[in-house]
Design a protein around this motif. Sequence first.
Motif, short mmCIF file in Angstrom:
data_model
loop_
_atom_site.label_atom_id
_atom_site.label_comp_id
_atom_site.label_asym_id
_atom_site.label_seq_id
_atom_site.Cartn_x
_atom_site.Cartn_y
_atom_site.Cartn_z
N LYS A 160 46.31 41.05 48.92
CA LYS A 160 46.46 42.49 48.70
C LYS A 160 46.16 42.85 47.24
O LYS A 160 45.51 43.85 46.96
CB LYS A 160 47.87 42.95 49.06
CG LYS A 160 48.15 42.89 50.54
CD LYS A 160 49.57 43.32 50.84
CE LYS A 160 49.88 43.20 52.31
NZ LYS A 160 51.26 43.60 52.61
N HIS A 161 46.63 42.02 46.32
CA HIS A 161 46.36 42.25 44.90
C HIS A 161 44.84 42.23 44.64
O HIS A 161 44.31 43.13 43.97
CB HIS A 161 47.05 41.17 44.05
CG HIS A 161 46.68 41.20 42.61
ND1 HIS A 161 47.39 41.92 41.67
CD2 HIS A 161 45.66 40.59 41.94
CE1 HIS A 161 46.81 41.75 40.48
NE2 HIS A 161 45.77 40.95 40.62
N GLU A 162 44.16 41.25 45.19
CA GLU A 162 42.71 41.15 44.99
C GLU A 162 41.99 42.32 45.63
O GLU A 162 41.01 42.84 45.09
CB GLU A 162 42.17 39.81 45.48
CG GLU A 162 42.70 38.60 44.72
CD GLU A 162 42.48 38.67 43.21
OE1 GLU A 162 41.44 39.18 42.76
OE2 GLU A 162 43.37 38.22 42.47
N PHE A 163 42.45 42.79 46.80
CA PHE A 163 41.85 43.98 47.41
C PHE A 163 42.01 45.18 46.47
O PHE A 163 41.11 46.03 46.38
CB PHE A 163 42.46 44.30 48.77
CG PHE A 163 41.90 45.55 49.36
CD1 PHE A 163 40.67 45.53 50.01
CD2 PHE A 163 42.56 46.76 49.24
CE1 PHE A 163 40.12 46.70 50.52
CE2 PHE A 163 42.02 47.93 49.74
CZ PHE A 163 40.80 47.90 50.38
N GLY A 164 43.12 45.25 45.77
CA GLY A 164 43.33 46.35 44.83
C GLY A 164 42.21 46.46 43.80
O GLY A 164 41.86 47.56 43.36
N HIS A 165 41.61 45.34 43.42
CA HIS A 165 40.48 45.37 42.49
C HIS A 165 39.26 46.04 43.13
O HIS A 165 38.47 46.68 42.44
CB HIS A 165 40.10 43.96 42.04
CG HIS A 165 41.12 43.31 41.17
ND1 HIS A 165 41.54 43.84 39.97
CD2 HIS A 165 41.81 42.15 41.33
CE1 HIS A 165 42.44 43.04 39.43
NE2 HIS A 165 42.63 42.01 40.23
N THR A 166 39.09 45.91 44.44
CA THR A 166 37.92 46.48 45.10
C THR A 166 37.95 47.99 45.12
O THR A 166 36.91 48.63 45.29
CB THR A 166 37.75 45.95 46.55
OG1 THR A 166 38.77 46.51 47.38
CG2 THR A 166 37.78 44.44 46.60
N ILE A 167 39.14 48.59 44.96
CA ILE A 167 39.22 50.05 44.92
C ILE A 167 39.51 50.56 43.51
O ILE A 167 39.96 51.67 43.32
CB ILE A 167 40.25 50.60 45.93
CG1 ILE A 167 41.65 50.08 45.65
CG2 ILE A 167 39.81 50.31 47.36
CD1 ILE A 167 42.74 50.75 46.47
N GLY A 168 39.24 49.70 42.50
CA GLY A 168 39.31 50.16 41.12
C GLY A 168 40.54 49.76 40.34
O GLY A 168 40.67 50.13 39.17
N GLY A 169 41.47 49.03 40.93
CA GLY A 169 42.68 48.63 40.22
C GLY A 169 42.42 47.51 39.23
O GLY A 169 41.66 46.59 39.50
N ASP A 170 43.04 47.61 38.08
CA ASP A 170 42.94 46.56 37.06
C ASP A 170 44.20 45.72 37.06
O ASP A 170 45.27 46.18 37.46
CB ASP A 170 42.77 47.19 35.67
CG ASP A 170 41.43 47.86 35.48
OD1 ASP A 170 40.43 47.36 36.04
OD2 ASP A 170 41.38 48.90 34.80
N ASP A 171 44.09 44.50 36.55
CA ASP A 171 45.28 43.66 36.38
C ASP A 171 46.24 44.33 35.41
O ASP A 171 45.82 44.86 34.38
CB ASP A 171 44.89 42.28 35.85
CG ASP A 171 44.26 41.41 36.91
OD1 ASP A 171 44.66 41.50 38.09
OD2 ASP A 171 43.37 40.62 36.56
N GLU A 172 47.52 44.29 35.75
CA GLU A 172 48.54 44.90 34.89
C GLU A 172 49.52 43.87 34.34
O GLU A 172 50.38 44.22 33.54
CB GLU A 172 49.30 45.96 35.69
CG GLU A 172 48.44 47.08 36.15
CD GLU A 172 49.15 48.06 37.07
OE1 GLU A 172 48.55 49.12 37.35
OE2 GLU A 172 50.27 47.79 37.51
#
Length: 162
Positions: A92-104
């Motif tokens: 789920k975390h890695e999918f977050g990158h596909t929609i523009g999310g950056d590591d926090e």
Amino acid sequence: MLFGNNGVINLLFFTLVHDINASNKSLHKKEFNLEFDIQWVTSGEHWEAFAQKIKPNEKIGAYTSVNVRKIFFRHIDTERRILGAINQNTVKHEFGHTIGGDDEYGNDYKRAEDRTKYESRYVKDNNALMNIGNNLRNRYIDEIKSELNKMIPNVTFVSILE
């Protein structure tokens, strides 16, 4: 944002029309459902995902390469990982990158070669999915909202996370 069964992810939006006229009146306070349907395909893919079986002591981490649209993860990343303060589903975390999310997450959770001088402004939000937790935040879909808000003049898309 809901991570549903069978690889379907749903985002719920409502629209607000700022300058109501005859052509956009029907859009005011309308509910929109944006759906990501993750499917196995043999061609025409938008993203590629690679899973690698690792040995118990191997130090290979999951990552997403946005520029080439590839996700790399380990076979153990399909389960929720609970290790010290980390409580997260890595896929789920890695999918977050596909929609523009950056590591926090902060430098404490990075390999030595990946540590940076500046950390995310959300570094203390440990329960957040793009940090070391598993909870969703409205900020994860800001990029999607930005694109939606360019599509129809005088209409704003507002997201609701449950």
